[in-house]
Design a protein around this motif. Structure first.
Motif, PDB file in Angstrom:
ATOM      1  N   MET A  73     -15.293 -58.310 -29.148  1.00  0.00           N
ATOM      2  CA  MET A  73     -14.688 -56.836 -29.976  1.00  0.00           C
ATOM      3  C   MET A  73     -14.269 -56.376 -31.246  1.00  0.00           C
ATOM      4  SD  MET A  73     -11.161 -55.282 -27.995  1.00  0.00           S
ATOM      5  CE  MET A  73     -11.518 -56.153 -26.831  1.00  0.00           C
ATOM      6  N   THR A  74     -14.943 -55.436 -31.211  1.00  0.00           N
ATOM      7  CA  THR A  74     -14.852 -54.985 -32.879  1.00  0.00           C
ATOM      8  C   THR A  74     -13.192 -54.594 -33.153  1.00  0.00           C
ATOM      9  OG1 THR A  74     -17.626 -54.125 -32.422  1.00  0.00           O
ATOM     10  CG2 THR A  74     -15.715 -53.021 -33.605  1.00  0.00           C
ATOM     11  N   ALA A  75     -12.981 -54.383 -34.440  1.00  0.00           N
ATOM     12  CA  ALA A  75     -11.751 -54.012 -34.893  1.00  0.00           C
ATOM     13  C   ALA A  75     -11.572 -52.510 -34.530  1.00  0.00           C
ATOM     14  CB  ALA A  75     -11.833 -54.694 -36.354  1.00  0.00           C
ATOM     15  N   HIS A  76      -9.933 -52.130 -35.083  1.00  0.00           N
ATOM     16  CA  HIS A  76      -9.498 -51.308 -33.993  1.00  0.00           C
ATOM     17  C   HIS A  76      -9.639 -50.591 -35.873  1.00  0.00           C
ATOM     18  CE1 HIS A  76      -8.311 -53.257 -30.673  1.00  0.00           C
ATOM     19  NE2 HIS A  76      -8.273 -52.179 -29.902  1.00  0.00           N
ATOM     20  N   PRO A  77     -10.523 -49.357 -36.044  1.00  0.00           N
ATOM     21  CA  PRO A  77      -9.698 -48.743 -37.506  1.00  0.00           C
ATOM     22  C   PRO A  77      -8.139 -48.923 -37.567  1.00  0.00           C
ATOM     23  CG  PRO A  77     -10.413 -46.936 -35.696  1.00  0.00           C
ATOM     24  CD  PRO A  77     -10.768 -48.714 -35.223  1.00  0.00           C
ATOM     25  N   ASP A  78      -7.662 -49.023 -38.860  1.00  0.00           N
ATOM     26  CA  ASP A  78      -6.569 -49.218 -39.523  1.00  0.00           C
ATOM     27  C   ASP A  78      -6.127 -47.145 -39.644  1.00  0.00           C
ATOM     28  OD1 ASP A  78      -6.813 -51.336 -40.443  1.00  0.00           O
ATOM     29  OD2 ASP A  78      -7.182 -51.182 -42.189  1.00  0.00           O
ATOM     30  N   ARG A  79      -4.999 -46.979 -39.933  1.00  0.00           N
ATOM     31  CA  ARG A  79      -4.883 -45.880 -39.104  1.00  0.00           C
ATOM     32  C   ARG A  79      -5.395 -44.795 -40.098  1.00  0.00           C
ATOM     33  NH1 ARG A  79       2.064 -43.859 -39.531  1.00  0.00           N
ATOM     34  NH2 ARG A  79       1.537 -44.726 -37.220  1.00  0.00           N
ATOM     35  N   ALA A  80      -5.386 -45.049 -41.776  1.00  0.00           N
ATOM     36  CA  ALA A  80      -5.935 -44.080 -42.520  1.00  0.00           C
ATOM     37  C   ALA A  80      -7.495 -43.991 -41.926  1.00  0.00           C
ATOM     38  CB  ALA A  80      -5.361 -45.089 -43.917  1.00  0.00           C
ATOM     39  N   GLN A  81      -7.626 -44.466 -42.061  1.00  0.00           N
ATOM     40  CA  GLN A  81      -8.849 -45.271 -41.515  1.00  0.00           C
ATOM     41  C   GLN A  81      -9.887 -44.238 -40.449  1.00  0.00           C
ATOM     42  OE1 GLN A  81      -9.963 -48.969 -40.759  1.00  0.00           O
ATOM     43  NE2 GLN A  81     -10.889 -48.987 -42.844  1.00  0.00           N
ATOM     44  N   ILE A  82      -8.881 -43.064 -39.489  1.00  0.00           N
ATOM     45  CA  ILE A  82      -9.024 -42.514 -38.684  1.00  0.00           C
ATOM     46  C   ILE A  82      -9.442 -41.583 -38.837  1.00  0.00           C
ATOM     47  CG2 ILE A  82      -8.269 -41.340 -35.999  1.00  0.00           C
ATOM     48  CD1 ILE A  82      -6.307 -43.539 -35.713  1.00  0.00           C
ATOM     49  N   GLU A  83     -10.552 -40.426 -38.645  1.00  0.00           N
ATOM     50  CA  GLU A  83     -10.748 -39.456 -38.986  1.00  0.00           C
ATOM     51  C   GLU A  83     -11.020 -38.555 -37.992  1.00  0.00           C
ATOM     52  OE1 GLU A  83     -14.836 -40.228 -41.406  1.00  0.00           O
ATOM     53  OE2 GLU A  83     -14.231 -41.653 -42.238  1.00  0.00           O
ATOM     54  N   LEU A  84     -10.813 -37.141 -38.522  1.00  0.00           N
ATOM     55  CA  LEU A  84     -10.596 -35.714 -37.586  1.00  0.00           C
ATOM     56  C   LEU A  84     -11.956 -35.748 -36.449  1.00  0.00           C
ATOM     57  CD1 LEU A  84      -8.972 -33.677 -36.200  1.00  0.00           C
ATOM     58  CD2 LEU A  84      -9.248 -32.918 -38.567  1.00  0.00           C
ATOM     59  N   THR A  85     -12.480 -36.111 -37.675  1.00  0.00           N
ATOM     60  CA  THR A  85     -13.913 -35.245 -37.152  1.00  0.00           C
ATOM     61  C   THR A  85     -14.838 -36.390 -35.959  1.00  0.00           C
ATOM     62  OG1 THR A  85     -15.211 -36.501 -38.742  1.00  0.00           O
ATOM     63  CG2 THR A  85     -15.021 -34.474 -38.726  1.00  0.00           C
ATOM     64  N   ASN A  86     -14.709 -37.760 -36.294  1.00  0.00           N
ATOM     65  CA  ASN A  86     -14.131 -38.963 -35.487  1.00  0.00           C
ATOM     66  C   ASN A  86     -13.070 -38.355 -34.115  1.00  0.00           C
ATOM     67  OD1 ASN A  86     -16.274 -39.668 -36.422  1.00  0.00           O
ATOM     68  ND2 ASN A  86     -15.311 -41.863 -37.330  1.00  0.00           N
ATOM     69  N   VAL A  87     -12.639 -37.929 -34.065  1.00  0.00           N
ATOM     70  CA  VAL A  87     -11.426 -37.747 -32.812  1.00  0.00           C
ATOM     71  C   VAL A  87     -12.313 -36.641 -31.864  1.00  0.00           C
ATOM     72  CG1 VAL A  87      -9.661 -37.466 -32.615  1.00  0.00           C
ATOM     73  CG2 VAL A  87      -9.430 -38.789 -34.160  1.00  0.00           C
ATOM     74  N   HIS A  95     -18.569 -45.821 -23.269  1.00  0.00           N
ATOM     75  CA  HIS A  95     -16.841 -44.635 -23.473  1.00  0.00           C
ATOM     76  C   HIS A  95     -15.317 -44.904 -24.305  1.00  0.00           C
ATOM     77  CE1 HIS A  95     -18.702 -41.246 -22.044  1.00  0.00           C
ATOM     78  NE2 HIS A  95     -19.057 -41.721 -20.600  1.00  0.00           N
ATOM     79  N   TYR A  96     -15.555 -46.494 -23.702  1.00  0.00           N
ATOM     80  CA  TYR A  96     -14.104 -46.890 -23.885  1.00  0.00           C
ATOM     81  C   TYR A  96     -14.010 -47.531 -26.001  1.00  0.00           C
ATOM     82  CZ  TYR A  96     -12.153 -47.251 -20.077  1.00  0.00           C
ATOM     83  OH  TYR A  96     -11.683 -46.702 -17.688  1.00  0.00           O
ATOM     84  N   ARG A  97     -15.937 -48.024 -25.760  1.00  0.00           N
ATOM     85  CA  ARG A  97     -15.970 -48.038 -27.350  1.00  0.00           C
ATOM     86  C   ARG A  97     -16.388 -47.093 -28.480  1.00  0.00           C
ATOM     87  NH1 ARG A  97     -20.539 -48.117 -29.754  1.00  0.00           N
ATOM     88  NH2 ARG A  97     -21.913 -46.964 -27.718  1.00  0.00           N
ATOM     89  N   VAL A  98     -16.691 -45.716 -27.843  1.00  0.00           N
ATOM     90  CA  VAL A  98     -16.602 -44.452 -28.003  1.00  0.00           C
ATOM     91  C   VAL A  98     -14.942 -44.461 -28.358  1.00  0.00           C
ATOM     92  CG1 VAL A  98     -17.139 -42.093 -28.473  1.00  0.00           C
ATOM     93  CG2 VAL A  98     -18.259 -43.827 -27.953  1.00  0.00           C
ATOM     94  N   LEU A  99     -14.140 -44.473 -28.035  1.00  0.00           N
ATOM     95  CA  LEU A  99     -12.674 -43.933 -27.909  1.00  0.00           C
ATOM     96  C   LEU A  99     -11.296 -45.589 -29.250  1.00  0.00           C
ATOM     97  CD1 LEU A  99     -11.531 -42.938 -24.138  1.00  0.00           C
ATOM     98  CD2 LEU A  99     -11.753 -41.355 -26.176  1.00  0.00           C
TER      99      LEU A  99
END
Length: 117
Positions: A1-15, A54-58
């Motif tokens: 499983m790929t690592a989750h992004p850190d909080r600071a790496q969460i980008e609005l466009t991706n969300v 879909h879970y991977r994208v989320l």
């Protein structure tokens, strides 16, 4: 499983891109209850391979946590991180989704949420 992004790496466009899909928005609506859910307990009528995508994208967008527990993968919403990065965004999106007049599950390919007991 790929690592989750850190909080600071969460980008609005991706969300926003991830939540622009009706099925993924449906998944997030279920996860908004604050509990962990197994992969197959969130929606019916969607092939496992499609749900995995879909879970991977989320996960990659920073919207959900995935945690392996035995033979199951548990999903949960990263509400604290999303609220810290984009205050009010998640609540606004969830409220708008609740107010949709069209059946969101029909738009998601006839998927329906599992009945919560």
């Amino acid at each position: 499983m790929t690592a989750h992004p850190d909080r600071a790496q969460i980008e609005l466009t991706n969300v926003l891109s991830a939540l622009g899909n009706p099925l993924r928005l449906c998944i997030v609506r279920v996860l908004a209850d604050g509990c962990e859910h197994t992969c197959g307990s969130i929606v019916d009528g969607v092939p496992k391979s499609n749900l995995t995508h879909h879970y991977r994208v989320l996960r990659d967008a920073g919207i959900i946590w995935q945690r392996v527990s035995g033979r199951e993968t548990l999903q949960s919403l990263r509400r604290e991180d999303l609220d810290a990065r984009f205050p009010g965004l998640l609540d606004s999106l969830l409220a708008a989704a609740r107010n949709e007049t069209e059946d969101p599950f029909a738009a998601a390919g006839s998927a329906s949420p599992r009945t919560q007991g």
